[in-house]
Design a protein around this motif. Structure first.
Motif, PDB file in Angstrom:
ATOM      1  N   ALA A  36       0.928  -1.447  -0.030  1.00 49.05           N
ATOM      2  CA  ALA A  36       0.004  -0.039   0.042  1.00 49.05           C
ATOM      3  C   ALA A  36       0.759   1.296  -0.229  1.00 49.05           C
ATOM      4  CB  ALA A  36      -1.083  -0.007   1.244  1.00 49.05           C
ATOM      5  N   THR A  37       0.601   2.151  -0.907  1.00 47.04           N
ATOM      6  CA  THR A  37       1.398   3.577  -1.151  1.00 47.04           C
ATOM      7  C   THR A  37       0.103   4.449  -1.122  1.00 47.04           C
ATOM      8  OG1 THR A  37       2.889   2.327  -2.304  1.00 47.04           O
ATOM      9  CG2 THR A  37       2.865   4.737  -2.482  1.00 47.04           C
ATOM     10  N   LEU A  52      -3.782   9.915  -3.900  1.00 47.02           N
ATOM     11  CA  LEU A  52      -4.057   8.653  -4.594  1.00 47.02           C
ATOM     12  C   LEU A  52      -3.812   7.596  -3.826  1.00 47.02           C
ATOM     13  CD1 LEU A  52      -4.197   7.411  -7.409  1.00 47.02           C
ATOM     14  CD2 LEU A  52      -1.821   7.934  -7.839  1.00 47.02           C
ATOM     15  N   ALA A  53      -4.692   6.584  -3.708  1.00 48.15           N
ATOM     16  CA  ALA A  53      -4.297   5.385  -2.713  1.00 48.15           C
ATOM     17  C   ALA A  53      -4.192   4.177  -3.661  1.00 48.15           C
ATOM     18  CB  ALA A  53      -5.699   5.424  -1.878  1.00 48.15           C
ATOM     19  N   ASP A  54      -3.305   3.405  -3.362  1.00 43.75           N
ATOM     20  CA  ASP A  54      -2.782   2.078  -4.022  1.00 43.75           C
ATOM     21  C   ASP A  54      -2.720   1.129  -2.718  1.00 43.75           C
ATOM     22  OD1 ASP A  54      -1.895  -0.081  -5.187  1.00 43.75           O
ATOM     23  OD2 ASP A  54       0.001   1.062  -6.098  1.00 43.75           O
ATOM     24  N   LEU A  55      -3.801   0.473  -2.687  1.00 43.13           N
ATOM     25  CA  LEU A  55      -3.781  -0.717  -1.610  1.00 43.13           C
ATOM     26  C   LEU A  55      -3.085  -1.990  -2.197  1.00 43.13           C
ATOM     27  CD1 LEU A  55      -7.183  -0.032  -0.233  1.00 43.13           C
ATOM     28  CD2 LEU A  55      -5.197   0.955   0.252  1.00 43.13           C
ATOM     29  N   LEU A  93      -0.696  15.557  -9.135  1.00 43.59           N
ATOM     30  CA  LEU A  93      -1.253  14.339  -8.687  1.00 43.59           C
ATOM     31  C   LEU A  93      -2.247  13.827  -9.879  1.00 43.59           C
ATOM     32  CD1 LEU A  93      -1.986  12.756  -6.323  1.00 43.59           C
ATOM     33  CD2 LEU A  93      -3.842  13.713  -5.898  1.00 43.59           C
ATOM     34  N   SER A  94      -2.797  14.504 -10.814  1.00 42.56           N
ATOM     35  CA  SER A  94      -3.347  13.804 -11.951  1.00 42.56           C
ATOM     36  C   SER A  94      -2.369  13.119 -12.815  1.00 42.56           C
ATOM     37  CB  SER A  94      -4.069  14.885 -13.057  1.00 42.56           C
ATOM     38  OG  SER A  94      -3.068  15.676 -13.567  1.00 42.56           O
ATOM     39  N   GLN A  95      -1.244  13.642 -13.016  1.00 41.94           N
ATOM     40  CA  GLN A  95      -0.082  12.631 -13.879  1.00 41.94           C
ATOM     41  C   GLN A  95       0.197  11.249 -13.006  1.00 41.94           C
ATOM     42  OE1 GLN A  95       3.021  15.000 -15.310  1.00 41.94           O
ATOM     43  NE2 GLN A  95       1.479  16.532 -16.150  1.00 41.94           N
ATOM     44  N   ALA A 100      -0.563   5.541 -12.785  1.00 38.50           N
ATOM     45  CA  ALA A 100      -0.582   4.537 -11.649  1.00 38.50           C
ATOM     46  C   ALA A 100      -1.959   3.658 -12.440  1.00 38.50           C
ATOM     47  CB  ALA A 100      -1.020   5.191 -10.544  1.00 38.50           C
ATOM     48  N   ARG A 101      -2.932   4.317 -12.955  1.00 37.91           N
ATOM     49  CA  ARG A 101      -3.927   3.277 -13.576  1.00 37.91           C
ATOM     50  C   ARG A 101      -3.289   2.606 -14.760  1.00 37.91           C
ATOM     51  NH1 ARG A 101      -7.377   8.163 -13.332  1.00 37.91           N
ATOM     52  NH2 ARG A 101      -8.471   8.094 -11.370  1.00 37.91           N
ATOM     53  N   ARG A 102      -2.445   3.122 -15.526  1.00 41.48           N
ATOM     54  CA  ARG A 102      -1.830   2.580 -16.605  1.00 41.48           C
ATOM     55  C   ARG A 102      -0.942   1.335 -16.225  1.00 41.48           C
ATOM     56  NH1 ARG A 102       0.828   6.453 -18.337  1.00 41.48           N
ATOM     57  NH2 ARG A 102       3.025   5.818 -18.051  1.00 41.48           N
ATOM     58  N   LEU A 103      -0.128   1.651 -15.190  1.00 39.45           N
ATOM     59  CA  LEU A 103       0.764   0.496 -14.527  1.00 39.45           C
ATOM     60  C   LEU A 103       0.140  -0.398 -13.440  1.00 39.45           C
ATOM     61  CD1 LEU A 103       3.931   2.789 -13.814  1.00 39.45           C
ATOM     62  CD2 LEU A 103       3.433   1.335 -15.817  1.00 39.45           C
ATOM     63  N   GLY A 104      -1.047   0.004 -13.269  1.00 35.52           N
ATOM     64  CA  GLY A 104      -1.730  -0.745 -11.937  1.00 35.52           C
ATOM     65  C   GLY A 104      -0.854  -0.650 -10.548  1.00 35.52           C
ATOM     66  N   ARG A 105      -0.275   0.471 -10.381  1.00 34.00           N
ATOM     67  CA  ARG A 105       0.463   0.674  -8.970  1.00 34.00           C
ATOM     68  C   ARG A 105       1.046   2.015  -9.144  1.00 34.00           C
ATOM     69  NH1 ARG A 105       5.936   0.308  -9.492  1.00 34.00           N
ATOM     70  NH2 ARG A 105       6.747  -0.745 -11.556  1.00 34.00           N
ATOM     71  N   ILE A 106       1.080   2.846  -7.928  1.00 36.91           N
ATOM     72  CA  ILE A 106       1.737   3.993  -7.991  1.00 36.91           C
ATOM     73  C   ILE A 106       3.254   3.893  -8.209  1.00 36.91           C
ATOM     74  CG2 ILE A 106       2.459   5.949  -6.462  1.00 36.91           C
ATOM     75  CD1 ILE A 106      -0.321   5.592  -5.154  1.00 36.91           C
ATOM     76  N   GLN A 107       3.866   4.605  -9.128  1.00 42.27           N
ATOM     77  CA  GLN A 107       5.389   4.611  -9.180  1.00 42.27           C
ATOM     78  C   GLN A 107       5.816   6.086  -8.763  1.00 42.27           C
ATOM     79  OE1 GLN A 107       6.685   2.926 -12.719  1.00 42.27           O
ATOM     80  NE2 GLN A 107       8.606   3.769 -12.702  1.00 42.27           N
ATOM     81  N   ALA A 108       6.407   6.293  -7.646  1.00 44.79           N
ATOM     82  CA  ALA A 108       6.754   7.509  -7.247  1.00 44.79           C
ATOM     83  C   ALA A 108       7.939   7.310  -6.316  1.00 44.79           C
ATOM     84  CB  ALA A 108       5.666   8.155  -6.486  1.00 44.79           C
TER      85      ALA A 108
END
Length: 108
Positions: A36-37, A52-55, A93-95, A100-108
């Motif tokens: 989770a991020t 933006l939440a990624d569980l 945040l929009s970018q 994240a939607r494209r990759l299926g996860r947050i990359q930061a």
């Protein structure tokens, strides 16, 4: 926390209009025992944050997050949610959300 509250106040003035702000995340939180991020861009004085939440299930989404609830989370050995002290947002945040939607996860 001051930057998060300042962002919240600025956003409240234009919320629901064409002038809504696309803020940069201020804080990156993560759970060291899982995937989770959270990228947080604003927060009201009561601890209700927006970001933006990624569980870790492959479907990150924008929404409201209770910082109090995150603070109560406990992992193995009493681990808690941590802040990435080295995080510095490079884009709004929009970018991060689109990526994240494209990759299926947050990359930061």
């Amino acid at each position: 926390m001051d930057d998060l509250i300042r962002n919240h106040r600025e956003q409240q003035r234009v919320k629901g209009t064409k002038s809504e702000l696309d803020l940069h995340p201020v804080v990156k939180l993560f759970v060291p025992w899982g995937a989770a991020t959270f990228l947080i861009s604003e927060c009201d004085p009561d601890g209700l944050a927006f970001g933006l939440a990624d569980l870790g299930f492959g479907s990150p989404e924008l929404g409201y997050i209770s910082l109090d609830e995150l603070a109560e989370l406990r992992g193995p050995g009493g681990l808690t949610v941590e802040q990435d002290l080295h995080f510095k947002a490079e884009k709004p945040l929009s970018q991060y959300s689109e990526e994240a939607r494209r990759l299926g996860r947050i990359q930061a």
